[in-house]
Design a protein around this motif. Structure first.
Motif, PDB file in Angstrom:
ATOM      1  N   TRP A 110      85.377  29.572  51.928  1.00  0.00           N
ATOM      2  CA  TRP A 110      84.830  28.382  52.579  1.00  0.00           C
ATOM      3  C   TRP A 110      83.895  27.695  51.597  1.00  0.00           C
ATOM      4  O   TRP A 110      82.953  28.314  51.095  1.00  0.00           O
ATOM      5  CB  TRP A 110      84.064  28.787  53.839  1.00  0.00           C
ATOM      6  N   CYS A 111      84.128  26.429  51.318  1.00  0.00           N
ATOM      7  CA  CYS A 111      83.370  25.699  50.304  1.00  0.00           C
ATOM      8  C   CYS A 111      81.940  25.455  50.767  1.00  0.00           C
ATOM      9  O   CYS A 111      81.706  24.923  51.854  1.00  0.00           O
ATOM     10  CB  CYS A 111      84.061  24.371  49.991  1.00  0.00           C
ATOM     11  N   GLY A 112      80.978  25.839  49.938  1.00  0.00           N
ATOM     12  CA  GLY A 112      79.583  25.632  50.285  1.00  0.00           C
ATOM     13  C   GLY A 112      79.112  24.216  50.040  1.00  0.00           C
ATOM     14  O   GLY A 112      78.175  23.740  50.687  1.00  0.00           O
ATOM     15  N   ALA A 113      79.754  23.508  49.099  1.00  0.00           N
ATOM     16  CA  ALA A 113      79.335  22.147  48.773  1.00  0.00           C
ATOM     17  C   ALA A 113      79.914  21.114  49.727  1.00  0.00           C
ATOM     18  O   ALA A 113      79.331  20.061  49.947  1.00  0.00           O
ATOM     19  CB  ALA A 113      79.732  21.811  47.334  1.00  0.00           C
ATOM     20  N   ALA A 114      81.089  21.420  50.278  1.00  0.00           N
ATOM     21  CA  ALA A 114      81.734  20.505  51.227  1.00  0.00           C
ATOM     22  C   ALA A 114      82.350  21.357  52.326  1.00  0.00           C
ATOM     23  O   ALA A 114      83.444  21.893  52.176  1.00  0.00           O
ATOM     24  CB  ALA A 114      82.797  19.659  50.529  1.00  0.00           C
ATOM     25  N   PHE A 166      90.296  29.623  62.949  1.00  0.00           N
ATOM     26  CA  PHE A 166      88.862  29.390  62.910  1.00  0.00           C
ATOM     27  C   PHE A 166      88.250  29.922  64.203  1.00  0.00           C
ATOM     28  O   PHE A 166      88.791  29.711  65.290  1.00  0.00           O
ATOM     29  CB  PHE A 166      88.564  27.898  62.742  1.00  0.00           C
ATOM     30  N   TRP A 167      87.094  30.583  64.046  1.00  0.00           N
ATOM     31  CA  TRP A 167      86.447  31.237  65.180  1.00  0.00           C
ATOM     32  C   TRP A 167      85.000  30.798  65.308  1.00  0.00           C
ATOM     33  O   TRP A 167      84.340  30.504  64.309  1.00  0.00           O
ATOM     34  CB  TRP A 167      86.460  32.760  64.998  1.00  0.00           C
ATOM     35  N   CYS A 178      86.225  35.025  56.038  1.00  0.00           N
ATOM     36  CA  CYS A 178      84.994  34.509  55.436  1.00  0.00           C
ATOM     37  C   CYS A 178      84.188  33.770  56.489  1.00  0.00           C
ATOM     38  O   CYS A 178      84.735  33.274  57.480  1.00  0.00           O
ATOM     39  CB  CYS A 178      85.278  33.608  54.241  1.00  0.00           C
ATOM     40  N   PHE A 179      82.869  33.706  56.265  1.00  0.00           N
ATOM     41  CA  PHE A 179      81.969  32.993  57.158  1.00  0.00           C
ATOM     42  C   PHE A 179      81.722  31.582  56.638  1.00  0.00           C
ATOM     43  O   PHE A 179      81.825  31.311  55.436  1.00  0.00           O
ATOM     44  CB  PHE A 179      80.634  33.730  57.266  1.00  0.00           C
ATOM     45  N   SER A 180      81.351  30.703  57.555  1.00  0.00           N
ATOM     46  CA  SER A 180      80.879  29.383  57.157  1.00  0.00           C
ATOM     47  C   SER A 180      79.603  29.537  56.350  1.00  0.00           C
ATOM     48  O   SER A 180      78.752  30.375  56.676  1.00  0.00           O
ATOM     49  CB  SER A 180      80.607  28.532  58.399  1.00  0.00           C
ATOM     50  N   PRO A 181      79.430  28.750  55.281  1.00  0.00           N
ATOM     51  CA  PRO A 181      78.212  28.870  54.476  1.00  0.00           C
ATOM     52  C   PRO A 181      76.946  28.535  55.247  1.00  0.00           C
ATOM     53  O   PRO A 181      75.853  28.950  54.842  1.00  0.00           O
ATOM     54  CB  PRO A 181      78.443  27.866  53.340  1.00  0.00           C
ATOM     55  N   SER A 182      77.065  27.808  56.346  1.00  0.00           N
ATOM     56  CA  SER A 182      75.871  27.358  57.065  1.00  0.00           C
ATOM     57  C   SER A 182      75.646  28.060  58.397  1.00  0.00           C
ATOM     58  O   SER A 182      74.635  27.820  59.052  1.00  0.00           O
ATOM     59  CB  SER A 182      75.964  25.850  57.311  1.00  0.00           C
ATOM     60  N   CYS A 211      86.410  32.158  59.434  1.00  0.00           N
ATOM     61  CA  CYS A 211      87.812  31.783  59.243  1.00  0.00           C
ATOM     62  C   CYS A 211      88.563  33.021  58.781  1.00  0.00           C
ATOM     63  O   CYS A 211      88.026  33.863  58.054  1.00  0.00           O
ATOM     64  CB  CYS A 211      87.898  30.670  58.201  1.00  0.00           C
ATOM     65  N   SER A 212      89.824  33.139  59.198  1.00  0.00           N
ATOM     66  CA  SER A 212      90.640  34.282  58.786  1.00  0.00           C
ATOM     67  C   SER A 212      92.053  33.820  58.462  1.00  0.00           C
ATOM     68  O   SER A 212      92.546  32.839  59.020  1.00  0.00           O
ATOM     69  CB  SER A 212      90.665  35.352  59.887  1.00  0.00           C
ATOM     70  N   VAL A 213      92.695  34.552  57.551  1.00  0.00           N
ATOM     71  CA  VAL A 213      94.086  34.280  57.177  1.00  0.00           C
ATOM     72  C   VAL A 213      94.872  35.573  57.285  1.00  0.00           C
ATOM     73  O   VAL A 213      94.311  36.672  57.217  1.00  0.00           O
ATOM     74  CB  VAL A 213      94.200  33.687  55.761  1.00  0.00           C
ATOM     75  N   SER A 214      96.193  35.421  57.423  1.00  0.00           N
ATOM     76  CA  SER A 214      97.002  36.592  57.763  1.00  0.00           C
ATOM     77  C   SER A 214      98.392  36.497  57.162  1.00  0.00           C
ATOM     78  O   SER A 214      98.838  35.439  56.692  1.00  0.00           O
ATOM     79  CB  SER A 214      97.083  36.689  59.296  1.00  0.00           C
ATOM     80  N   ASP A 215      99.085  37.634  57.217  1.00  0.00           N
ATOM     81  CA  ASP A 215     100.485  37.666  56.827  1.00  0.00           C
ATOM     82  C   ASP A 215     101.370  36.915  57.810  1.00  0.00           C
ATOM     83  O   ASP A 215     102.574  36.741  57.551  1.00  0.00           O
ATOM     84  CB  ASP A 215     100.969  39.122  56.722  1.00  0.00           C
ATOM     85  N   ASP A 216     100.813  36.487  58.942  1.00  0.00           N
ATOM     86  CA  ASP A 216     101.596  35.662  59.869  1.00  0.00           C
ATOM     87  C   ASP A 216     101.595  34.192  59.446  1.00  0.00           C
ATOM     88  O   ASP A 216     102.085  33.325  60.167  1.00  0.00           O
ATOM     89  CB  ASP A 216     101.079  35.804  61.308  1.00  0.00           C
ATOM     90  N   LYS A 217     100.979  33.932  58.233  1.00  0.00           N
ATOM     91  CA  LYS A 217     100.983  32.608  57.608  1.00  0.00           C
ATOM     92  C   LYS A 217     100.071  31.606  58.312  1.00  0.00           C
ATOM     93  O   LYS A 217     100.169  30.402  58.084  1.00  0.00           O
ATOM     94  CB  LYS A 217     102.407  32.046  57.509  1.00  0.00           C
ATOM     95  N   SER A 218      99.181  32.082  59.160  1.00  0.00           N
ATOM     96  CA  SER A 218      98.305  31.178  59.908  1.00  0.00           C
ATOM     97  C   SER A 218      96.869  31.268  59.422  1.00  0.00           C
ATOM     98  O   SER A 218      96.447  32.266  58.833  1.00  0.00           O
ATOM     99  CB  SER A 218      98.357  31.503  61.403  1.00  0.00           C
ATOM    100  N   ILE A 219      96.119  30.191  59.684  1.00  0.00           N
ATOM    101  CA  ILE A 219      94.683  30.121  59.423  1.00  0.00           C
ATOM    102  C   ILE A 219      94.001  29.908  60.765  1.00  0.00           C
ATOM    103  O   ILE A 219      94.309  28.948  61.483  1.00  0.00           O
ATOM    104  CB  ILE A 219      94.334  28.960  58.468  1.00  0.00           C
TER     105      ILE A 219
END
Length: 314
Positions: free
Chosen positions: A299-303, A273-274, A253-257, A263-271
């Motif tokens: 990714w939360c747009g409000a916070a 950020f790019w 997913c992209f940052s709302p702004s 940000c990406s998540v995977s089966d390797d259990k990691s998060i």
């Protein structure tokens, strides 16, 4: 045959060849009766839910399909009046002789304008009268489409599809046509890297109407990023290859702004950020963020300091 009466006749006749004792038959009957009770309870629960639809929803319709649909996506609003909003609707097919991406228009009641008395009067076995199919586009190579994204570029309605193929396909669906061919192919994934892959996202810069950033993850642990503009055509190579995951990328997913931050998540259990401006390596890594595979991220747009993930343990 197969009912309780026939079983009793067999047992009373003393036919040892059937090999079923009285106690076994009694347990079979009890299991069957329990199954019937469970079915009756589920049916009653469904009847009660259907009866109370007007209390649960402002609007409801049921659209029966002939084959399963892996994904559905709202498109742009076509028209609005006092009582109805007509909006584009897209969904894909799975298991058909020829799998299609279906373009439809749905008439949705505006707030407080639906008729409560008619809301429950739908037939579960029929298509909805409020959904009109406009076109059915055969999918490339008849593949199953796993994800759809509705995009708008310079007043053009575009539809992006991610399937089991290594390419993502984009159609111009401004005017629905069953003869439409993809106008853009987003290439770069390896062979079979997108089988049963669902990680795809789009971001449009604030104030822009002529370009999108598209991100797609694959089974090789790579996230590809393209820039999809109004004049794009043919095969489009990725701008970036983001490498850092050690297993299948399940969500992105992209940052709302910002179309540069994702940000990406995977089966390797990691998060991970790019920042697209920082090259192909993550700017922040949360290794072993959970004990199980991560399947989706938002990714939360409000916070914007908040990111939510979904995992295999529910």
């Amino acid at each position: 045959a197969g009912g309780r009466g026939s079983s009793l006749c067999c047992r009373q006749a003393g036919d040892s060849a059937c090999g079923v004792s009285t106690s076994t038959l009694q347990r079979t009957w009890s299991a069957s009766e329990r199954q019937q009770r469970r079915f009756a309870a589920k049916n009653m629960a469904y009847v009660q839910w259907k009866r109370h639809l007007p209390l649960c929803y402002d609007f409801f319709t049921n659209h029966e399909l002939t084959v399963p649909s892996p994904c559905v996506r709202w498109g742009h609003v076509i028209s609005t009046d006092k009582e109805t909003i007509t909006q584009r609707l897209y969904y894909s097919e799975r298991g058909a002789v020829v799998n299609n991406v279906v373009i439809a228009e749905a008439s949705v009641a505006t707030e407080w304008s639906s008729d409560p008395d008619k809301m429950s009067e739908f037939d579960e076995n029929l298509p909805s009268k409020l959904i009109e199919v406009k076109a059915q586009i055969p999918t490339p190579e008849g593949t199953e489409v796993n994800r759809l994204l509705s995009l708008s570029v310079d007043e053009k309605a575009l539809l992006l599809a991610k399937s089991d193929l290594p390419e993502l396909h984009v159609w111009d669906v401004t005017t629905p046509s069953s003869e439409a061919a993809p106008v853009v192919r987003l290439v770069g994934h390896g062979k079979k890297a997108c089988e049963s892959s669902f990680a795809v996202a789009a971001s449009q810069p604030a104030g822009s109407s002529n370009a999108y950033s598209i991100a797609s993850g694959d089974k090789d642990g790579t996230v590809l990023v393209w820039e999809l503009g109004a004049q794009a055509s043919g095969p489009l190579q990725p701008l970036l290859r983001l490498k850092g995951h050690k297993d299948t990328v399940e969500g992105v997913c992209f940052s709302p702004s910002s179309p540069h931050s994702l940000c990406s998540v995977s089966d390797d259990k990691s998060i991970l950020f790019w920042d697209a401006r920082a090259g192909g390596r993550p700017v922040q890594t949360l290794s072993k963020a959970t004990k199980v595979d991560l399947h989706c991220v938002g990714w939360c747009g409000a916070a914007e300091e908040l990111v939510a993930t979904g995992a295999a343990d529910g």
